[in-house]
Design a protein around this motif. Structure first.
Motif, mmCIF file in Angstrom:
data_model
loop_
_atom_site.group_PDB
_atom_site.id
_atom_site.type_symbol
_atom_site.label_atom_id
_atom_site.label_comp_id
_atom_site.label_asym_id
_atom_site.label_seq_id
_atom_site.Cartn_x
_atom_site.Cartn_y
_atom_site.Cartn_z
ATOM 1 N N HIS A 85 33.636 71.521 70.869
ATOM 2 C CA HIS A 85 33.073 70.585 71.849
ATOM 3 C C HIS A 85 31.958 71.235 72.667
ATOM 4 O O HIS A 85 30.914 70.619 72.918
ATOM 5 C CB HIS A 85 34.191 70.096 72.786
ATOM 6 N N THR A 86 32.185 72.498 73.070
ATOM 7 C CA THR A 86 31.222 73.180 73.938
ATOM 8 C C THR A 86 30.051 73.780 73.170
ATOM 9 O O THR A 86 28.889 73.681 73.596
ATOM 10 C CB THR A 86 31.935 74.301 74.722
ATOM 11 N N ARG A 87 30.348 74.405 72.021
ATOM 12 C CA ARG A 87 29.314 75.072 71.211
ATOM 13 C C ARG A 87 29.450 74.612 69.760
ATOM 14 O O ARG A 87 29.876 75.388 68.891
ATOM 15 C CB ARG A 87 29.473 76.593 71.300
ATOM 16 N N PRO A 88 29.136 73.359 69.453
ATOM 17 C CA PRO A 88 29.402 72.823 68.111
ATOM 18 C C PRO A 88 28.693 73.568 66.993
ATOM 19 O O PRO A 88 29.200 73.645 65.874
ATOM 20 C CB PRO A 88 28.925 71.372 68.210
ATOM 21 N N GLY A 89 27.536 74.144 67.262
ATOM 22 C CA GLY A 89 26.805 74.835 66.209
ATOM 23 C C GLY A 89 27.296 76.240 65.936
ATOM 24 O O GLY A 89 26.917 76.847 64.931
ATOM 25 N N HIS A 90 28.179 76.751 66.788
ATOM 26 C CA HIS A 90 28.596 78.142 66.660
ATOM 27 C C HIS A 90 29.458 78.378 65.426
ATOM 28 O O HIS A 90 29.438 79.468 64.850
ATOM 29 C CB HIS A 90 29.367 78.567 67.916
ATOM 30 N N LEU A 91 30.202 77.384 64.998
ATOM 31 C CA LEU A 91 31.134 77.546 63.886
ATOM 32 C C LEU A 91 30.527 77.161 62.539
ATOM 33 O O LEU A 91 31.212 77.187 61.523
ATOM 34 C CB LEU A 91 32.386 76.697 64.139
ATOM 35 N N GLY A 113 37.634 86.784 68.770
ATOM 36 C CA GLY A 113 36.190 86.784 68.984
ATOM 37 C C GLY A 113 35.653 85.408 69.332
ATOM 38 O O GLY A 113 34.823 85.254 70.248
ATOM 39 N N PHE A 114 36.138 84.399 68.637
ATOM 40 C CA PHE A 114 35.691 83.027 68.925
ATOM 41 C C PHE A 114 36.161 82.582 70.310
ATOM 42 O O PHE A 114 35.430 81.898 71.037
ATOM 43 C CB PHE A 114 36.217 82.064 67.857
ATOM 44 N N ALA A 115 37.391 82.951 70.693
ATOM 45 C CA ALA A 115 37.901 82.567 72.011
ATOM 46 C C ALA A 115 37.071 83.179 73.128
ATOM 47 O O ALA A 115 36.831 82.546 74.166
ATOM 48 C CB ALA A 115 39.364 82.997 72.148
ATOM 49 N N THR A 116 36.591 84.401 72.904
ATOM 50 C CA THR A 116 35.834 85.107 73.945
ATOM 51 C C THR A 116 34.499 84.432 74.231
ATOM 52 O O THR A 116 33.933 84.606 75.313
ATOM 53 C CB THR A 116 35.614 86.578 73.534
ATOM 54 N N VAL A 117 33.989 83.659 73.275
ATOM 55 C CA VAL A 117 32.739 82.923 73.502
ATOM 56 C C VAL A 117 32.862 82.032 74.734
ATOM 57 O O VAL A 117 31.916 81.905 75.530
ATOM 58 C CB VAL A 117 32.389 82.072 72.255
ATOM 59 N N LEU A 118 34.040 81.428 74.912
ATOM 60 C CA LEU A 118 34.253 80.538 76.058
ATOM 61 C C LEU A 118 34.803 81.266 77.271
ATOM 62 O O LEU A 118 34.536 80.887 78.404
ATOM 63 C CB LEU A 118 35.226 79.416 75.659
ATOM 64 N N PHE A 143 43.896 78.739 76.342
ATOM 65 C CA PHE A 143 43.636 77.374 75.869
ATOM 66 C C PHE A 143 44.902 76.616 75.467
ATOM 67 O O PHE A 143 44.826 75.427 75.169
ATOM 68 C CB PHE A 143 42.689 77.404 74.655
ATOM 69 N N GLY A 144 46.029 77.297 75.432
ATOM 70 C CA GLY A 144 47.257 76.640 75.024
ATOM 71 C C GLY A 144 47.539 76.715 73.545
ATOM 72 O O GLY A 144 48.489 76.102 73.059
ATOM 73 N N GLY A 145 46.715 77.455 72.781
ATOM 74 C CA GLY A 145 46.959 77.614 71.347
ATOM 75 C C GLY A 145 45.662 77.772 70.579
ATOM 76 O O GLY A 145 44.557 77.603 71.129
ATOM 77 N N ILE A 146 45.798 78.098 69.286
ATOM 78 C CA ILE A 146 44.617 78.311 68.443
ATOM 79 C C ILE A 146 43.874 77.003 68.200
ATOM 80 O O ILE A 146 42.646 76.955 68.271
ATOM 81 C CB ILE A 146 45.044 78.957 67.107
ATOM 82 N N GLY A 147 44.623 75.923 67.920
ATOM 83 C CA GLY A 147 43.992 74.621 67.693
ATOM 84 C C GLY A 147 43.185 74.141 68.882
ATOM 85 O O GLY A 147 42.003 73.800 68.744
ATOM 86 N N PRO A 148 43.781 74.116 70.089
ATOM 87 C CA PRO A 148 43.002 73.729 71.277
ATOM 88 C C PRO A 148 41.804 74.626 71.534
ATOM 89 O O PRO A 148 40.767 74.162 72.026
ATOM 90 C CB PRO A 148 44.037 73.838 72.404
ATOM 91 N N MET A 149 41.911 75.905 71.194
ATOM 92 C CA MET A 149 40.770 76.820 71.383
ATOM 93 C C MET A 149 39.602 76.404 70.502
ATOM 94 O O MET A 149 38.456 76.321 70.967
ATOM 95 C CB MET A 149 41.189 78.259 71.069
ATOM 96 N N PHE A 150 39.878 76.120 69.222
ATOM 97 C CA PHE A 150 38.796 75.692 68.332
ATOM 98 C C PHE A 150 38.242 74.326 68.742
ATOM 99 O O PHE A 150 37.038 74.075 68.612
ATOM 100 C CB PHE A 150 39.278 75.662 66.883
ATOM 101 N N ALA A 151 39.108 73.460 69.231
ATOM 102 C CA ALA A 151 38.634 72.145 69.695
ATOM 103 C C ALA A 151 37.679 72.305 70.884
ATOM 104 O O ALA A 151 36.626 71.648 70.948
ATOM 105 C CB ALA A 151 39.822 71.267 70.083
ATOM 106 N N ALA A 152 38.047 73.199 71.795
ATOM 107 C CA ALA A 152 37.179 73.447 72.954
ATOM 108 C C ALA A 152 35.860 74.085 72.523
ATOM 109 O O ALA A 152 34.783 73.730 73.039
ATOM 110 C CB ALA A 152 37.897 74.342 73.955
ATOM 111 N N LEU A 153 35.909 74.999 71.568
ATOM 112 C CA LEU A 153 34.685 75.653 71.096
ATOM 113 C C LEU A 153 33.796 74.662 70.359
ATOM 114 O O LEU A 153 32.564 74.665 70.543
ATOM 115 C CB LEU A 153 35.051 76.826 70.178
#
Length: 478
Positions: free
Chosen positions: A221-227, A292-297, A209-219
């Protein structure tokens, strides 16, 4: 060499180095009961840190936390909260536990209950509960080894074979070397674990994803309820989060092995310093959760979240690095499993069998029986690991629901002179039975709260009320 061969060779080398260090640390000393269980009560800041850190970073931290981050989402964040609070609790109670342990020569948690409440049946019940709660925790570690070797071998080695070899190794290790060896093996394990956690937690989000911040942004956006709460679950909301954090933080040092680890310190200040330092070590858990969160995507739709971390590492890194991660994970399972099985065996021999069935046994005979029980407990845990399908975090929380019921008896025993044996016995039986009933009948959570926490509240209420009533009746008779 094939990727699987590279991985397995690396894992075998790491485990061999770790266990060799442990054997050398143990065989240099005479292994009487005192040395085998509490290391001669001479551990300084470094050894105490290594021992207690080895108990924190288990397979739960390595695979279970990342697995829940993958499959459950937001509720997993309880892990970051409860450890910090647990160290605050330890700062205040462990030095007092050490003082009474030194004064009365205690070696186990049941010794505390036997001395404080002067009732061998209460001490025996504490022993039984502790051993029963150890079983799922041991099962967790053994299951973790099976997962690690299976994934690292690219499914070339089955879990059952890997778990059997791991149990044989840890039984031999504990049988020969005792608690001092466990502390020294943690040197290898902790260094590898911190390196692996940082590399995985930073590297996987960066690669994909290019970093931790972009990974959380993508998560988000894609799975907003997961966090958020309840994440990917239906009932693990904010009330469950708060009650589970309280349950596990109060129960962290009620595990018999953690309780007994305080007896190995050479003085009370060693334990206070350790409580101050330990939260810094736990910061690396956040990086495990990032993976673990990154693996969701990266790999959506996995049926077993406990496989998430190693699966994404296998996809993202070369085989030799997967071998390093697998070796760190194997030691992460075997080091705490060693201390668990040592403590459970000692509890059975010293606090259950001798006082109730063979009071004339000497310490040497107790030590021999404890070593025999190491084998028995290893076989039981292996059998459960082979035939059970529970997730790693579920196994851990099951154990916590039981051992936290010791907390009222310990804390009130330290700070309240009016607490009575009958009150502690009644509260403990009610708490353990209540937690067991709710969890086995699938009523956890109940009213949104952790079943173990509800049982703990009832336990506290009974202990206080019965103690006050007993004191009032005693005063009326006088």
């Amino acid at each position: 060499m094939s990727p699987a061969a590279i991985c397995l060779t690396t894992i075998v080398c790491i485990v061999a180095i770790g266990t060799a260090i442990g054997f050398l640390a143990g065989v240099r000393r005479r292994m009487d009961l005192e040395q085998w269980t509490v290391g001669g009560r001479g551990f300084g800041v470094v050894l105490i840190f290594l021992l207690m850190a080895g108990e924190v970073y288990t397979t739960f931290a390595f695979l279970g936390a990342s697995g829940w981050a993958y499959s459950r989402g937001g509720p997993t964040l309880y892990v970051l909260a409860y450890l910090t609070l647990a160290y605050v609790v330890s700062f205040f109670i462990l030095p007092q536990i050490w003082e009474v342990g030194r004064k009365f020569g205690m070696q186990t948690q049941s010794d505390f209950f036997a001395v404080r409440y002067r009732n061998r049946y209460l001490a025996g019940f504490v022993c039984i509960v502790g051993i029963v709660c150890f079983i799922p925790y041991l099962q967790l570690q053994i299951t973790g080894v099976g997962i690690i070797v299976s994934v690292a071998s690219f499914d070339g080695i089955g879990r059952t074979a890997a778990m059997a070899v791991a149990v044989a190794l840890l039984v031999a290790f504990v049988f020969a070397s005792g608690v001092r060896a466990v502390a020294w093996v943690s040197v290898v394990k902790d260094v590898l674990m911190v390196v692996a956690a940082l590399a995985i937690g930073i590297g996987i989000p960066l690669i994909h994803f290019g970093g931790i911040g972009p990974m959380f942004a993508a998560l988000a956006h894609t799975r907003p309820g997961h966090l958020t709460m309840p994440g990917a679950t239906a009932n693990l909301g904010h009330a469950w989060y708060v009650s589970t954090v309280l349950l596990t933080s109060l129960g962290f040092y009620m595990w018999p092995h953690s309780f007994a680890a305080s007896f190995t310190a050479k003085n009370a200040d060693t334990l206070r310093r350790n409580a101050v330092v330990m939260p810094l070590y736990s910061l690396t858990l956040a990086f495990i959760l990032f993976a673990g969160f990154a693996t969701v995507l990266i790999t959506p739709g996995m049926s077993n979240g406990d496989l998430a971390l190693l699966t994404v590492v296998r996809q993202s890194f070369p085989p030799w690095f997967l071998g390093i991660v697998g070796g760190a994970g194997a030691l992460t399972a075997m080091v705490p499993a060693s201390i668990f099985i040592l403590t459970a065996a000692t509890l059975f021999a010293k606090n259950l069998y001798r006082p109730l069935f063979a009071p004339a046994m000497t310490d040497d005979q107790v030590a021999k029986l404890a070593r025999a029980m190491v084998v028995v407990l290893g076989v039981i845990s292996l059998s459960l690991a082979i035939f059970s399908s529970a997730t790693l975090v579920s196994l851990l929380l099951t154990g916590y629901a039981g051992v936290t019921q010791f907390f009222p008896g310990v804390v009130l025993g330290l700070y309240w002179k009016r607490v009575t044996t009958a009150a502690v016995f009644a509260g403990l039986v009610t708490g353990v039975a209540g937690a067991g009933f709710l969890m086995l009948s699938h009523r956890d959570p109940l009213f949104g709260l952790s079943a173990g926490f509800l049982a703990l509240c009832v336990n506290f209420f009974i202990v206080i009320c019965v103690s006050l009533l007993s004191t009032a009746l005693s005063g009326a008779k006088d």
